[in-house]
Design a protein around this motif. Sequence first.
Motif, PDB file in Angstrom:
ATOM      1  N   THR A 116      73.913  57.281  48.628  1.00  0.00           N
ATOM      2  CA  THR A 116      73.293  56.655  47.461  1.00  0.00           C
ATOM      3  C   THR A 116      74.154  55.473  46.989  1.00  0.00           C
ATOM      4  O   THR A 116      73.641  54.401  46.730  1.00  0.00           O
ATOM      5  CB  THR A 116      73.116  57.658  46.305  1.00  0.00           C
ATOM      6  OG1 THR A 116      74.345  58.362  46.129  1.00  0.00           O
ATOM      7  CG2 THR A 116      72.024  58.658  46.614  1.00  0.00           C
ATOM      8  N   ILE A 221      57.787  62.264  49.672  1.00  0.00           N
ATOM      9  CA  ILE A 221      58.349  62.658  48.377  1.00  0.00           C
ATOM     10  C   ILE A 221      57.521  63.793  47.760  1.00  0.00           C
ATOM     11  O   ILE A 221      58.073  64.713  47.161  1.00  0.00           O
ATOM     12  CB  ILE A 221      58.517  61.449  47.428  1.00  0.00           C
ATOM     13  CG1 ILE A 221      59.550  61.772  46.343  1.00  0.00           C
ATOM     14  CG2 ILE A 221      57.221  61.013  46.777  1.00  0.00           C
ATOM     15  CD1 ILE A 221      60.956  61.955  46.841  1.00  0.00           C
ATOM     16  N   LEU A 225      59.214  67.388  46.791  1.00  0.00           N
ATOM     17  CA  LEU A 225      59.311  67.837  45.399  1.00  0.00           C
ATOM     18  C   LEU A 225      58.409  69.036  45.092  1.00  0.00           C
ATOM     19  O   LEU A 225      58.818  69.948  44.377  1.00  0.00           O
ATOM     20  CB  LEU A 225      58.973  66.682  44.442  1.00  0.00           C
ATOM     21  CG  LEU A 225      59.958  65.513  44.455  1.00  0.00           C
ATOM     22  CD1 LEU A 225      59.531  64.442  43.468  1.00  0.00           C
ATOM     23  CD2 LEU A 225      61.371  65.983  44.132  1.00  0.00           C
ATOM     24  N   HIS A 242      66.002  70.615  38.253  1.00  0.00           N
ATOM     25  CA  HIS A 242      67.116  69.711  38.503  1.00  0.00           C
ATOM     26  C   HIS A 242      68.203  69.730  37.433  1.00  0.00           C
ATOM     27  O   HIS A 242      69.358  69.479  37.714  1.00  0.00           O
ATOM     28  CB  HIS A 242      66.613  68.276  38.632  1.00  0.00           C
ATOM     29  CG  HIS A 242      65.625  68.107  39.732  1.00  0.00           C
ATOM     30  ND1 HIS A 242      64.338  68.585  39.666  1.00  0.00           N
ATOM     31  CD2 HIS A 242      65.740  67.529  40.933  1.00  0.00           C
ATOM     32  CE1 HIS A 242      63.710  68.291  40.781  1.00  0.00           C
ATOM     33  NE2 HIS A 242      64.527  67.654  41.571  1.00  0.00           N
ATOM     34  N   PHE A 329      66.203  54.091  43.373  1.00  0.00           N
ATOM     35  CA  PHE A 329      65.514  55.036  42.500  1.00  0.00           C
ATOM     36  C   PHE A 329      64.667  56.013  43.321  1.00  0.00           C
ATOM     37  O   PHE A 329      64.712  57.226  43.131  1.00  0.00           O
ATOM     38  CB  PHE A 329      64.637  54.297  41.491  1.00  0.00           C
ATOM     39  CG  PHE A 329      63.774  55.219  40.675  1.00  0.00           C
ATOM     40  CD1 PHE A 329      64.330  55.995  39.672  1.00  0.00           C
ATOM     41  CD2 PHE A 329      62.424  55.359  40.948  1.00  0.00           C
ATOM     42  CE1 PHE A 329      63.549  56.883  38.939  1.00  0.00           C
ATOM     43  CE2 PHE A 329      61.635  56.235  40.226  1.00  0.00           C
ATOM     44  CZ  PHE A 329      62.200  57.005  39.220  1.00  0.00           C
ATOM     45  N   PHE A 330      63.905  55.477  44.282  1.00  0.00           N
ATOM     46  CA  PHE A 330      63.047  56.353  45.089  1.00  0.00           C
ATOM     47  C   PHE A 330      63.867  57.274  45.995  1.00  0.00           C
ATOM     48  O   PHE A 330      63.467  58.408  46.254  1.00  0.00           O
ATOM     49  CB  PHE A 330      62.078  55.504  45.917  1.00  0.00           C
ATOM     50  CG  PHE A 330      61.007  54.846  45.082  1.00  0.00           C
ATOM     51  CD1 PHE A 330      60.251  55.591  44.188  1.00  0.00           C
ATOM     52  CD2 PHE A 330      60.763  53.490  45.172  1.00  0.00           C
ATOM     53  CE1 PHE A 330      59.271  54.998  43.405  1.00  0.00           C
ATOM     54  CE2 PHE A 330      59.784  52.879  44.396  1.00  0.00           C
ATOM     55  CZ  PHE A 330      59.041  53.635  43.511  1.00  0.00           C
ATOM     56  N   LEU A 333      65.329  60.223  43.942  1.00  0.00           N
ATOM     57  CA  LEU A 333      64.421  61.343  43.666  1.00  0.00           C
ATOM     58  C   LEU A 333      64.605  62.469  44.687  1.00  0.00           C
ATOM     59  O   LEU A 333      64.557  63.646  44.345  1.00  0.00           O
ATOM     60  CB  LEU A 333      62.961  60.877  43.693  1.00  0.00           C
ATOM     61  CG  LEU A 333      62.500  59.997  42.537  1.00  0.00           C
ATOM     62  CD1 LEU A 333      61.027  59.666  42.692  1.00  0.00           C
ATOM     63  CD2 LEU A 333      62.755  60.678  41.195  1.00  0.00           C
ATOM     64  N   LEU A 334      64.818  62.118  45.941  1.00  0.00           N
ATOM     65  CA  LEU A 334      65.025  63.158  46.953  1.00  0.00           C
ATOM     66  C   LEU A 334      66.463  63.669  46.936  1.00  0.00           C
ATOM     67  O   LEU A 334      66.710  64.862  47.015  1.00  0.00           O
ATOM     68  CB  LEU A 334      64.665  62.631  48.342  1.00  0.00           C
ATOM     69  CG  LEU A 334      64.640  63.686  49.453  1.00  0.00           C
ATOM     70  CD1 LEU A 334      63.549  63.376  50.468  1.00  0.00           C
ATOM     71  CD2 LEU A 334      65.968  63.806  50.174  1.00  0.00           C
ATOM     72  N   THR A 337      67.377  66.112  44.365  1.00  0.00           N
ATOM     73  CA  THR A 337      66.650  67.369  44.513  1.00  0.00           C
ATOM     74  C   THR A 337      67.310  68.274  45.551  1.00  0.00           C
ATOM     75  O   THR A 337      67.316  69.496  45.409  1.00  0.00           O
ATOM     76  CB  THR A 337      65.194  67.075  44.931  1.00  0.00           C
ATOM     77  OG1 THR A 337      64.627  66.170  43.992  1.00  0.00           O
ATOM     78  CG2 THR A 337      64.363  68.343  44.973  1.00  0.00           C
TER      79      THR A 337
ATOM     80  N   GLN B  64      74.814  64.828  40.879  1.00  0.00           N
ATOM     81  CA  GLN B  64      73.827  64.179  40.034  1.00  0.00           C
ATOM     82  C   GLN B  64      74.372  62.989  39.245  1.00  0.00           C
ATOM     83  O   GLN B  64      73.790  61.902  39.291  1.00  0.00           O
ATOM     84  CB  GLN B  64      73.260  65.215  39.050  1.00  0.00           C
ATOM     85  CG  GLN B  64      71.861  64.923  38.615  1.00  0.00           C
ATOM     86  CD  GLN B  64      71.273  66.106  37.850  1.00  0.00           C
ATOM     87  OE1 GLN B  64      71.324  66.115  36.635  1.00  0.00           O
ATOM     88  NE2 GLN B  64      70.727  67.073  38.552  1.00  0.00           N
TER      89      GLN B  64
END
Lengths: 601, 93
Positions: A116, A221, A225, A242, A329-330, A333-334, A337, B64
């Motif tokens: 990331t 996604i 999710l 989360h 950002f996209f 999300l994974l 999670t 996170q």
Amino acid sequence: MIRGNFTENLGKVYGVYTLGFLAFFLLMALLEQMGGGARLIGILFLLFTIAIYALIGYLSRTMQVDAYYVAGREVPALYNGMATAADWMSGASFVALAGGIYFGGYPYLGFVVGWTGGYVLVNALMAPYLRKFGCYTVPDFIGTRYGGNTARLLAVIVLVVASFTYVTAQINATGTIASRALGIPFEVGVWFGILGILVCSMLGGMRGVTWTQVAQYIVLIIAYLVPVIWMSNAQGFGIIPHFSYGGAAQRIAELQAEYGLNSAAEAVAGLRVLTTPHFEPQGGFDSWRFATLALCMMAGTASLPHILMRYFTTPSVRAARKSVGWSLFFIFLLYFTAPALATLTKLQLLDPTLPTAVIGKAIEEVTSLEWVQNWSQVGMLSVVDQNGDGLVQLNEFFMRPDIVVLATPEIAGLPYVISGLVAAGGMAAAMSTADGLLLAIANALSHDLYYKIIDPKAETRTRLIVARVLLVGIGVAGALVASLKLTGILGAVAWAFCFANSGLFFPLVLGIWWRRANAAGAIAGMAAGFIAGTWYLYMVYTGAMEPWLGIDHLRFGMIGMPVSLIAMVVVSLATKAPSAEIQKMVDDTRTPSGRTIIGHA
Amino acid sequence: MSKGTATSESDSEANPQHWEKTRNLTFIVLGAWFVFAFVLPWFAKELNAWSFLGFELGYYFVVQGSLIAFVVMIWLQNWRQDQIDDEFGMSEE
């Protein structure tokens, strides 16, 4: 034909597509209620989604160079963000990441931070400047900025090695998923996978890949999710797990202390028992290992051509930057999670107060569970009472890390339709990444090697035909290598990042950020970094040498990158500064407004 | 094709001040990146003495907190960079 009003109507098109996919999901759920088998549902999920990708690929067919190489530079930031996220999240991210966290604990989380945080580098150092440059491929930048065919050729070599290493792992993943869902042998599944991949990319090049990747992101996604949130609700872990699984992680720490993390009395080939604590950083050397892994993955992210070239497709520099923001950002999300999934799945298996627990239960009770039987049959799970006490101990429960994501719906007792959804998601993840990689390789060979070096007078038509022939050839070569099953998914992925950062990171960064960098320096940087990294990988992987400072084969970029940096700086300074014209080019690259540097005909 | 956004040539003159501001912003972002990517994960063991939202703090950052920080960092940098570009009349749209 679909152009013009297609890009204006993207919101509607993909909105309808998403609703259509959800409707299909409900239809499958209904089919299951009416007694449709798991096998049938799996097949329908795969065929339906692949047929849609193929349709998008067909509709995006083109014979224009700009459309083929950079999707006509008309992809809005939001959609480019989705496409990049699908391009980025591979079969490994989708299938293996949560399993890796489950078994790997703190050291493995270096991948999560690395994969990331790398986007901060992409945004700060690379994407907007490369977009301003106006190149078609990454070697196109190297070749134009430094001048001369040697630099261009070296960049092509590094790109091909890094991307090909990566793409075989993706084709492998499509083969695995197709073979399981369709009930065909792996070797056939691989060819089925490559066929689907090529249909998306061959006719439309980057344009086709872009619009299928957006569709694939939406599927992947949802597929990631929905099971986690459904499982969390079914098992009472909270509506959105989360933000509330911290307690679960602490409970695991208690349980693993109680059970003890021992290695198995007798190993089962290919499967693992849990031996690494869920999260117990030791400080010192442990921190060093985390940081080196994260650094290699981040610098690799910022040098992998199939990612960088996605930012060549936006209408402007500003849109390129914005789309990096959307991309992360996209992806986020994974990635945020996956640890939740790993933690909750582990707790369900370990905690004796939960109905899903297996550890500490009687062996007959566990081996009669349906999901345990299903996965045992295919050799991906094994429960053996090795100490003969009639109970399942933590070190008697063997599984393959990859199956954590795939088996979670079954462990939690969710309907089959969820498993079909997950298979479609895994397929979307592997296909989209394979498409991006194959296109990066074929484009570098057709544009940089064939058009720029071998035959600069080639006509547009010839160039685009050569590009497609190469695409098919490389796809077939990738499928052949994948069908040999040479490497595990993860090893190959980490290697691709290290090849890319050893050879390309500094020549790219310094090309923008250091005016004084010249051709001789770039050539030295690429060659020395790439050779040093590869040599180190060979020595460590074959056991000819002990790793230095814990830098193992997953982190060989820690050797390649410094060598590349030093070689590039020393040689640049020892030779004469680049011409005034090149220095002006660097200044123009740093200026967001105005024309691109390369004006393509 | 869309490549002809062709603003006049004088627009693309390099401006040293614009680059200085861009560069400084980049260094600030890289500093923040270094903290969330390396410093906090490095001291995960020590940070675990605290807790946040029911998570041990070191664990929270690695699974996170740092990830959220990366997303925010990119959006903030782009917001500020747009301001800088506008200030020097270098926005393309």
